[in-house]
Design an enzyme around this catalytic site. Structure first.
Site, PDB file in Angstrom:
ATOM      1  N   ASN A 227      33.674  15.741  20.997  1.00 37.75           N
ATOM      2  CA  ASN A 227      32.697  15.786  19.911  1.00 37.75           C
ATOM      3  C   ASN A 227      31.402  16.494  20.281  1.00 37.75           C
ATOM      4  O   ASN A 227      30.704  16.990  19.422  1.00 37.75           O
ATOM      5  CB  ASN A 227      32.392  14.366  19.411  1.00 37.75           C
ATOM      6  CG  ASN A 227      32.158  13.382  20.527  1.00 37.75           C
ATOM      7  OD1 ASN A 227      32.992  13.218  21.416  1.00 37.75           O
ATOM      8  ND2 ASN A 227      31.017  12.741  20.504  1.00 37.75           N
TER       9      ASN A 227
ATOM     10  N   GLY B 193      37.581  10.280   7.926  1.00 40.00           N
ATOM     11  CA  GLY B 193      37.343  11.056   6.712  1.00 40.00           C
ATOM     12  C   GLY B 193      36.038  11.830   6.679  1.00 40.00           C
ATOM     13  O   GLY B 193      35.994  12.973   6.214  1.00 40.00           O
ATOM     14  N   HIS B 194      34.977  11.222   7.203  1.00 39.38           N
ATOM     15  CA  HIS B 194      33.664  11.837   6.965  1.00 39.38           C
ATOM     16  C   HIS B 194      33.417  13.096   7.786  1.00 39.38           C
ATOM     17  O   HIS B 194      32.388  13.749   7.611  1.00 39.38           O
ATOM     18  CB  HIS B 194      32.534  10.812   7.150  1.00 39.38           C
ATOM     19  CG  HIS B 194      32.233  10.408   8.552  1.00 39.38           C
ATOM     20  ND1 HIS B 194      31.195  10.938   9.250  1.00 39.38           N
ATOM     21  CD2 HIS B 194      32.828   9.520   9.372  1.00 39.38           C
ATOM     22  CE1 HIS B 194      31.146  10.369  10.455  1.00 39.38           C
ATOM     23  NE2 HIS B 194      32.138   9.510  10.554  1.00 39.38           N
TER      24      HIS B 194
ATOM     25  N   THR C 217      42.074  -5.461   0.373  1.00 38.07           N
ATOM     26  CA  THR C 217      42.342  -4.623  -0.789  1.00 38.07           C
ATOM     27  C   THR C 217      41.972  -3.180  -0.474  1.00 38.07           C
ATOM     28  O   THR C 217      40.899  -2.909   0.051  1.00 38.07           O
ATOM     29  CB  THR C 217      41.534  -5.140  -1.996  1.00 38.07           C
ATOM     30  OG1 THR C 217      41.935  -6.489  -2.229  1.00 38.07           O
ATOM     31  CG2 THR C 217      41.789  -4.298  -3.235  1.00 38.07           C
TER      32      THR C 217
ATOM     33  N   CYS D 162      25.345   9.143  18.044  1.00 36.04           N
ATOM     34  CA  CYS D 162      25.473   7.712  18.340  1.00 36.04           C
ATOM     35  C   CYS D 162      24.649   7.336  19.563  1.00 36.04           C
ATOM     36  O   CYS D 162      24.306   6.179  19.741  1.00 36.04           O
ATOM     37  CB  CYS D 162      26.919   7.339  18.619  1.00 36.04           C
ATOM     38  SG  CYS D 162      28.097   8.232  17.628  1.00 36.04           S
TER      39      CYS D 162
ATOM     40  N   GLY E  18      37.112   6.070  11.993  1.00 41.96           N
ATOM     41  CA  GLY E  18      37.727   6.559  13.220  1.00 41.96           C
ATOM     42  C   GLY E  18      37.606   5.553  14.351  1.00 41.96           C
ATOM     43  O   GLY E  18      38.536   5.365  15.140  1.00 41.96           O
ATOM     44  N   SER E  19      36.479   4.887  14.419  1.00 44.95           N
ATOM     45  CA  SER E  19      36.273   3.902  15.486  1.00 44.95           C
ATOM     46  C   SER E  19      37.279   2.768  15.368  1.00 44.95           C
ATOM     47  O   SER E  19      37.814   2.290  16.369  1.00 44.95           O
ATOM     48  CB  SER E  19      34.858   3.322  15.411  1.00 44.95           C
ATOM     49  OG  SER E  19      33.902   4.343  15.525  1.00 44.95           O
TER      50      SER E  19
ATOM     51  N   GLN F 257      37.574  14.882  15.793  1.00 38.79           N
ATOM     52  CA  GLN F 257      36.877  16.171  15.719  1.00 38.79           C
ATOM     53  C   GLN F 257      37.830  17.348  15.523  1.00 38.79           C
ATOM     54  O   GLN F 257      37.395  18.453  15.225  1.00 38.79           O
ATOM     55  CB  GLN F 257      36.066  16.409  16.999  1.00 38.79           C
ATOM     56  CG  GLN F 257      34.888  15.464  17.165  1.00 38.79           C
ATOM     57  CD  GLN F 257      33.766  15.728  16.177  1.00 38.79           C
ATOM     58  OE1 GLN F 257      33.639  16.814  15.608  1.00 38.79           O
ATOM     59  NE2 GLN F 257      32.937  14.732  15.967  1.00 38.79           N
TER      60      GLN F 257
HETATM   61  C1  LIG Z   1      35.595  11.985  18.751  1.00 37.00           C
HETATM   62  C2  LIG Z   1      35.159  10.913  17.820  1.00 37.00           C
HETATM   63  N1  LIG Z   1      35.811   9.738  17.794  1.00 37.00           N
HETATM   64  C3  LIG Z   1      35.452   8.744  16.965  1.00 37.00           C
HETATM   65  C4  LIG Z   1      34.404   8.893  16.096  1.00 37.00           C
HETATM   66  C5  LIG Z   1      34.055   7.737  15.215  1.00 37.00           C
HETATM   67  O1  LIG Z   1      34.438   7.957  13.896  1.00 37.00           O
HETATM   68  P1  LIG Z   1      33.806   7.054  12.763  1.00 37.00           P
HETATM   69  O2  LIG Z   1      32.401   7.487  12.623  1.00 37.00           O
HETATM   70  O3  LIG Z   1      34.609   7.321  11.532  1.00 37.00           O
HETATM   71  O4  LIG Z   1      33.939   5.650  13.209  1.00 37.00           O
HETATM   72  C6  LIG Z   1      33.684  10.090  16.090  1.00 37.00           C
HETATM   73  C7  LIG Z   1      32.529  10.332  15.219  1.00 37.00           C
HETATM   74  O5  LIG Z   1      31.536   9.704  15.159  1.00 37.00           O
HETATM   75  C8  LIG Z   1      34.075  11.120  16.981  1.00 37.00           C
HETATM   76  O6  LIG Z   1      33.414  12.271  17.007  1.00 37.00           O
END
Ligand SMILES: Cc1ncc(COP(=O)(O)O)c(C=O)c1O
Ligand code: FES
Lengths: 396, 138
Positions: free
Chosen positions: A154, A203-204, A240, A327, A73-74, A182
């Site tokens: 989040n 995904g996670h 890949t 985080c 996601g980041s 989220q």
């Molecule tokens: C709102 C939000 N954006 C971005 C992220 C980042 O996603 P990822 O952990 O897949 O980089 C998160 C979760 O950590 C999130 O809650």
């Protein structure tokens, strides 16, 4: 009271579901081809990747060619924001609108751009944790390159008026990106209907593995290539393909978006029972709007105690919870999200976030409601801050 | 983030939690950044710390270091207690994560602050003996 194990931190991450794992496993040892290879093993991998892309597209109302797989996601957030910034800077547009309570993947990206000649406007959020589309509208300027506002927060789980925000962006011809990490799987998303130009997901958070994400980019928007190299992801992001992860994500998003309202109908009453139960403790407050919030999110400030010690004690009772965002646990500052809705520092320090799914049973809710007051009372009994509060002294 | 078994033990079963009525020295110290606050109570007889208790609002490390600090000074002379460093507390706890070192400074300074209060109550200027009490900076 028998000790239980309760995972109530699904906003941090989720377990890979059995369905997802089973779909992934063949791709490690038997169907391991490179999706770019010409022979059947490779073609099969290619087919499976495209099948997953279709599933993702379908889940959010997009077209398959608007879906780009990323590593998280980041990465999706970074690509969307820095990519549009780069494209628009050439047209002299170097202004970005976002909100004060975004995830750090968005905030830190904006801060980075601010160091490179961009101007950032951070729209405020209300004390309920909601962005006002009117504020977004007023923040947009002639030189605005992008608006990026998260779909659901989040920490406090508040769901933003995405459709209205998208509408004001389009009125002013500005591209709208949303971090929906989220939100996916918990609320109905239809990018076309809602007017979302770009969307990040991960995904996670929906029972796929860690390290796989998606950026949806509406066709017509050109984004610079993120990783230069091979022709994967329509030349935009070389490398890949992570076939097992992509296949898993396809299965996961299909499952997560299959029965959103049925799941919510199970989770919401349990969530409400947790909220009401914990709020019975004196000097507590619910953070974030009660209605416009994710079905499984509970975020409550408990005055007189500190979050980390609360989490450590809950852990001893087998309850996995969070205080603010995982985080930021390495930092001493209270959560920027809780400060943004007007909480004082010491109140923000004592917050508890539970994020439940339908596997948290009514009995689990009973257990949590038995444990939390016990732990809070214990910590308060050893807290000089609580002592002061009870003596009616001013707490700095 | 990893806490040692010792830290978790002192967090789960903190020694010497509470207050001492009519304590001979009471000190309170806070960290403005993380907001944590420690309050230390000492009973002192003939220059010996016969009892020590604490109350802490703070993280796991803050509670564990408070607990360990009281253990380390109980039964010791004031002179020995003044020599207690945060490093000694950290060592006794088998280490702390880097971001949590300041919590042990809080414990060290809480002890000093209580000793300072003891001298003040005795009508003795604590500054030359105890030195300045510093709110730990991160
Ligand atoms: C709102 C939000 N954006 C971005 C992220 C980042 O996603 P990822 O952990 O897949 O980089 C998160 C979760 O950590 C999130 O809650
Ligand atoms: S985080 Fe500040 S005392 Fe522990």
């Amino acid at each position: 009271m028998e000790k239980r194990f309760i995972y109530a931190d699904n906003a941090a991450t989720t377990a890979v579901s059995e369905e997802v794992l089973n779909a992934m496993l063949p791709h490690f040892r038997t169907a391991y081809g490179n999706a770019s290879s010409i022979y059947k093993l490779g073609r099969d991998a290619q087919r499976d990747v495209e099948e997953a892309r279709d599933k993702v597209a379908k889940a959010i109302g997009a077209e398959p060619k608007e879906i780009f797989f990323t590593s998280c996601g980041s990465e999706s957030d970074n690509w969307a924001i820095k990519g549009i910034a780069e494209t628009m800077a050439k047209k002299g547009k170097k202004h970005i609108v976002t909100s004060v309570f975004e995830h750090h993947a968005v905030l830190h990206t904006c801060e980075y751009l601010a160091k490179h000649g961009f101007e950032i406007t951070y729209v405020p959020v209300s004390d309920k944790g909601l962005v006002d589309p009117e504020d977004v509208k007023n923040a947009i300027r002639e030189d605005t390159a992008l608006v990026t506002i998260m779909y659901a927060n989040n920490e406090i789980g508040t769901i933003q008026p995405i459709e209205e925000i998208a509408a004001v962006c389009h009125e002013k011809n500005v591209i709208f990106h949303t971090d929906a990490v989220q939100a996916v799987g918990h609320v109905e998303i239809d990018v076309k209907k809602q007017g979302i130009d770009m969307l990040s997901l991960s995904g996670h958070k929906i029972h796929a593995q860690k390290g796989i994400g998606v950026l949806y980019v509406r066709k017509g928007i050109t984004l610079p290539n993120l990783i230069h190299g091979g022709a994967q992801e329509r030349n935009k992001r070389a490398g890949t393909e992570n076939v097992p992860a992509i296949v898993g994500l396809g299965v996961a998003i299909e499952a997560a978006t299959r029965n959103i309202s049925e799941k919510a109908a199970v989770i919401i009453p349990r969530r409400n029972r947790l909220i009401d139960g914990i709020l019975q403790l004196p000097y507590t407050r619910l953070n974030g709007d009660r209605e416009k919030r994710l079905p499984g999110n509970i975020n409550i400030s408990i005055e007189g105690i500190e979050g980390e010690s609360l989490l450590l004690m809950l852990d001893q009772y087998g309850i996995c919870a969070s205080s603010g965002s995982a985080c930021t646990s390495g930092s001493l500052d209270p959560s920027h999200v809780l400060l943004s809705i007007g909480l004082k520092h010491e109140v923000a320090h004592g917050s508890l976030r539970l994020s439940i799914e339908d596997d948290v049973t009514d009995e689990d809710v009973d257990y949590i409601l038995e444990v939390v007051p016990k732990v809070v009372e214990r910590l308060r009994s050893m807290s000089p801050v609580w002592e002061k509060m009870m003596n009616g002294e001013e707490v700095k | 983030m990893m806490y040692s078994e010792k830290v978790l033990d002192h967090f789960s079963n903190p020694r010497n939690v509470g207050e001492i009525e009519n304590a001979d020295g009471v000190g309170e110290i806070g960290n403005a950044k993380c907001g944590d606050i420690m309050k230390m109570y000492l009973k002192i007889d003939n220059g010996i710390i016969t009892d020590a208790k604490f109350k802490t609002f703070g993280c796991g490390a803050a509670i564990a270091t408070s607990s360990m600090a009281t253990e380390l000074i109980k039964g010791k002379s004031i002179d020995d207690a003044l020599k207690l460093t945060n490093d000694a507390v950290v060592e006794a706890l088998d280490g702390l994560p880097a971001v949590k070192i300041h919590c042990s400074v809080l414990a060290e300074q809480a002890v000093r602050s209580a000793l300072s209060d003891y001298y003040t109550k005795q009508g003795i200027d604590p500054l030359p003996i105890v030195g300045e009490i510093k709110e730990p900076e991160e």
